[in-house]
Motif scaffolding. Structure first.
Motif, PDB file in Angstrom:
ATOM      1  N   MET A   1       0.758  -1.120   0.013  1.00  0.00           N
ATOM      2  CA  MET A   1       0.157   0.008  -0.055  1.00  0.00           C
ATOM      3  C   MET A   1       0.915   1.202  -0.065  1.00  0.00           C
ATOM      4  N   THR A   2       0.804   2.079  -1.144  1.00  0.00           N
ATOM      5  CA  THR A   2       1.337   3.428  -0.932  1.00  0.00           C
ATOM      6  C   THR A   2       0.370   4.632  -0.549  1.00  0.00           C
ATOM      7  N   ARG A   3       0.942   5.573   0.214  1.00  0.00           N
ATOM      8  CA  ARG A   3       0.091   6.436   0.725  1.00  0.00           C
ATOM      9  C   ARG A   3       0.067   7.625  -0.270  1.00  0.00           C
ATOM     10  N   THR A   4      -1.143   7.776  -0.563  1.00  0.00           N
ATOM     11  CA  THR A   4      -1.577   8.778  -1.642  1.00  0.00           C
ATOM     12  C   THR A   4      -0.742  10.282  -1.137  1.00  0.00           C
ATOM     13  N   ASP A   5      -0.174  10.841  -2.274  1.00  0.00           N
ATOM     14  CA  ASP A   5       0.096  12.329  -2.237  1.00  0.00           C
ATOM     15  C   ASP A   5      -1.001  13.310  -2.343  1.00  0.00           C
ATOM     16  N   PRO A   6      -1.357  14.108  -1.336  1.00  0.00           N
ATOM     17  CA  PRO A   6      -2.197  14.916  -0.924  1.00  0.00           C
ATOM     18  C   PRO A   6      -2.573  15.663  -2.623  1.00  0.00           C
ATOM     19  N   ASP A   7      -1.508  16.005  -3.392  1.00  0.00           N
ATOM     20  CA  ASP A   7      -1.518  16.630  -4.572  1.00  0.00           C
ATOM     21  C   ASP A   7      -2.114  15.823  -5.522  1.00  0.00           C
ATOM     22  N   ASP A   8      -2.094  14.666  -5.276  1.00  0.00           N
ATOM     23  CA  ASP A   8      -2.606  13.441  -6.571  1.00  0.00           C
ATOM     24  C   ASP A   8      -4.062  13.243  -6.355  1.00  0.00           C
ATOM     25  N   VAL A   9      -4.427  13.396  -5.069  1.00  0.00           N
ATOM     26  CA  VAL A   9      -6.023  12.923  -4.413  1.00  0.00           C
ATOM     27  C   VAL A   9      -6.915  13.650  -5.339  1.00  0.00           C
ATOM     28  N   THR A  10      -7.936  13.277  -5.801  1.00  0.00           N
ATOM     29  CA  THR A  10      -9.056  14.255  -6.354  1.00  0.00           C
ATOM     30  C   THR A  10      -9.995  14.602  -5.044  1.00  0.00           C
ATOM     31  N   LEU A  11     -10.128  15.872  -4.944  1.00  0.00           N
ATOM     32  CA  LEU A  11     -11.115  16.249  -3.793  1.00  0.00           C
ATOM     33  C   LEU A  11     -12.364  16.571  -4.508  1.00  0.00           C
ATOM     34  N   ILE A  12     -13.593  15.859  -3.989  1.00  0.00           N
ATOM     35  CA  ILE A  12     -14.945  16.059  -4.449  1.00  0.00           C
ATOM     36  C   ILE A  12     -15.566  16.585  -3.206  1.00  0.00           C
ATOM     37  N   GLY A  13     -16.263  17.754  -3.622  1.00  0.00           N
ATOM     38  CA  GLY A  13     -17.115  18.571  -2.631  1.00  0.00           C
ATOM     39  C   GLY A  13     -18.510  17.777  -2.350  1.00  0.00           C
ATOM     40  N   HIS A  14     -18.511  16.947  -1.396  1.00  0.00           N
ATOM     41  CA  HIS A  14     -20.021  16.345  -1.146  1.00  0.00           C
ATOM     42  C   HIS A  14     -21.014  17.418  -0.812  1.00  0.00           C
ATOM     43  N   ARG A  15     -22.095  17.123  -1.803  1.00  0.00           N
ATOM     44  CA  ARG A  15     -23.074  17.997  -2.045  1.00  0.00           C
ATOM     45  C   ARG A  15     -22.530  19.462  -2.188  1.00  0.00           C
ATOM     46  N   ALA A  16     -21.699  19.550  -2.848  1.00  0.00           N
ATOM     47  CA  ALA A  16     -20.904  20.917  -2.878  1.00  0.00           C
ATOM     48  C   ALA A  16     -20.547  21.508  -1.768  1.00  0.00           C
ATOM     49  N   CYS A  17     -19.725  20.488  -0.648  1.00  0.00           N
ATOM     50  CA  CYS A  17     -19.335  20.993   0.411  1.00  0.00           C
ATOM     51  C   CYS A  17     -20.317  21.510   1.706  1.00  0.00           C
ATOM     52  N   ALA A  18     -21.176  20.251   1.796  1.00  0.00           N
ATOM     53  CA  ALA A  18     -22.384  20.604   2.960  1.00  0.00           C
ATOM     54  C   ALA A  18     -21.972  20.967   4.136  1.00  0.00           C
ATOM     55  N   ASP A  19     -20.742  21.143   4.767  1.00  0.00           N
ATOM     56  CA  ASP A  19     -20.454  21.614   5.872  1.00  0.00           C
ATOM     57  C   ASP A  19     -20.416  22.971   5.852  1.00  0.00           C
ATOM     58  N   GLN A  20     -20.018  23.515   4.627  1.00  0.00           N
ATOM     59  CA  GLN A  20     -19.614  25.070   4.555  1.00  0.00           C
ATOM     60  C   GLN A  20     -20.777  25.743   3.896  1.00  0.00           C
ATOM     61  N   TYR A  21     -21.704  24.926   3.020  1.00  0.00           N
ATOM     62  CA  TYR A  21     -22.662  25.759   2.339  1.00  0.00           C
ATOM     63  C   TYR A  21     -23.842  25.075   2.315  1.00  0.00           C
ATOM     64  N   PRO A  22     -24.871  26.035   1.843  1.00  0.00           N
ATOM     65  CA  PRO A  22     -26.113  25.165   1.901  1.00  0.00           C
ATOM     66  C   PRO A  22     -26.267  24.074   0.803  1.00  0.00           C
ATOM     67  N   GLU A  23     -26.230  22.733   1.151  1.00  0.00           N
ATOM     68  CA  GLU A  23     -25.997  21.608   0.419  1.00  0.00           C
ATOM     69  C   GLU A  23     -26.898  21.595  -0.692  1.00  0.00           C
ATOM     70  N   ASN A  24     -26.061  21.137  -1.986  1.00  0.00           N
ATOM     71  CA  ASN A  24     -26.889  20.686  -3.319  1.00  0.00           C
ATOM     72  C   ASN A  24     -27.444  22.149  -4.021  1.00  0.00           C
ATOM     73  N   THR A  25     -26.864  23.271  -3.568  1.00  0.00           N
ATOM     74  CA  THR A  25     -27.631  24.366  -4.061  1.00  0.00           C
ATOM     75  C   THR A  25     -26.684  25.094  -5.200  1.00  0.00           C
ATOM     76  N   VAL A  26     -27.271  25.922  -5.997  1.00  0.00           N
ATOM     77  CA  VAL A  26     -26.449  26.817  -6.884  1.00  0.00           C
ATOM     78  C   VAL A  26     -25.128  27.509  -6.039  1.00  0.00           C
ATOM     79  N   GLY A  27     -25.699  28.262  -5.038  1.00  0.00           N
ATOM     80  CA  GLY A  27     -24.680  29.001  -4.262  1.00  0.00           C
ATOM     81  C   GLY A  27     -23.523  28.131  -3.845  1.00  0.00           C
ATOM     82  N   ALA A  28     -23.856  26.888  -3.090  1.00  0.00           N
ATOM     83  CA  ALA A  28     -22.785  25.843  -2.754  1.00  0.00           C
ATOM     84  C   ALA A  28     -21.967  25.580  -4.013  1.00  0.00           C
ATOM     85  N   ILE A  29     -22.146  25.187  -5.106  1.00  0.00           N
ATOM     86  CA  ILE A  29     -21.605  25.050  -6.461  1.00  0.00           C
ATOM     87  C   ILE A  29     -20.750  26.057  -6.598  1.00  0.00           C
TER      88      ILE A  29
END
Length: 237
Positions: A1-29
């Motif tokens: 097992m090789t540790r993923t380099d943080p720069d190589d991992v794909t960051l996917i915003g769950h529900r367009a970053c639901a902990d920071q913005y109103p989830e699944n909304t245009v504003g969040a996107i």
């Protein structure tokens, strides 16, 4: 097992970053898109037939209304606001329009019957779209309609062999397991050996991100864009 380099991992915003913005909304996107590689959105159908971007089958948690999304017309849904914000529930085509053309959009198909219409909406968008679902019927419908669609199987259990077999049969490019499954010894290796990627859900803090990086995942579906270690990760601004 090789540790993923943080720069190589794909960051996917769950529900367009639901902990920071109103989830699944245009504003969040719009607000999350400069900070992530992709946004994940949920799609289901409302009573009048439109595809709407909302996670829950019921309106109670997200809005001041109640009852199933499937029983509400678009004319009703468009007037509701999400989680006390000024943001409303969008239609899928509106959400895709809000995403910058170079942003990947992960569309989670919540109901198998919406797969075909979701594909039609994706074809009208400039974005690269990855479809994911826990419903094999939805992924099979997408495969049969257009084998070139990128598809990912959402799994809940930790049986890597079963996940690989199902995802391979469906022609998927990735498996989406929860954190506890993705970090089980051998899970990521087994999926990688089959030529599939692993995008794990849902990271809510740095400790979970570190566990996933240690497991060697390819992508992290996260509720916040600021969980990956800095420096080295560039903004999309």
């Amino acid at each position: 097992m090789t540790r993923t380099d943080p720069d190589d991992v794909t960051l996917i915003g769950h529900r367009a970053c639901a902990d920071q913005y109103p989830e699944n909304t245009v504003g969040a996107i719009e607000r999350a898109s400069p900070r992530v590689d992709a946004v994940e959105l949920d799609v289901r159908r409302c009573a009048s037939g439109e595809l709407v971007v909302v996670h829950d089958a019921d309106l109670g948690r997200l809005t001041d209304a109640s009852g199933p999304v499937a029983d509400a017309d678009w004319s009703e849904l468009r007037e509701l606001t999400v989680l006390g914000s000024e943001e409303s529930i969008p239609r899928l085509d509106g959400a895709l329009d809000a995403a910058p053309d170079d942003l990947t959009v992960n569309v989670e198909v919540k109901e198998p019957a919406v797969a075909g219409d979701a594909l039609d909406a994706a074809r009208r968008a400039a974005n690269e779209v990855l479809f994911s679902s826990c419903h094999p019927q939805a992924l099979a419908a997408l495969r049969d309609r257009d084998p070139e669609t990128a598809r990912a199987l959402l799994v809940a259990g930790g049986d890597a062999e079963r996940a690989v077999e199902a995802a391979t049969d469906l022609g998927c490019v990735a498996v989406h397991p929860p954190i506890d499954v993705a970090t089980e010894p051998g899970f990521v290796d087994a999926v990688h050996e089959a030529g599939l990627r692993v995008n794990a859900w849902t990271a809510t803090d740095r400790d979970e991100v570190e566990r996933l990086l240690g497991a060697g995942v390819d992508g992290i579906i996260a509720d916040r864009w600021d969980l990956l270690p800095e420096p080295g990760r560039s903004s999309r601004d």
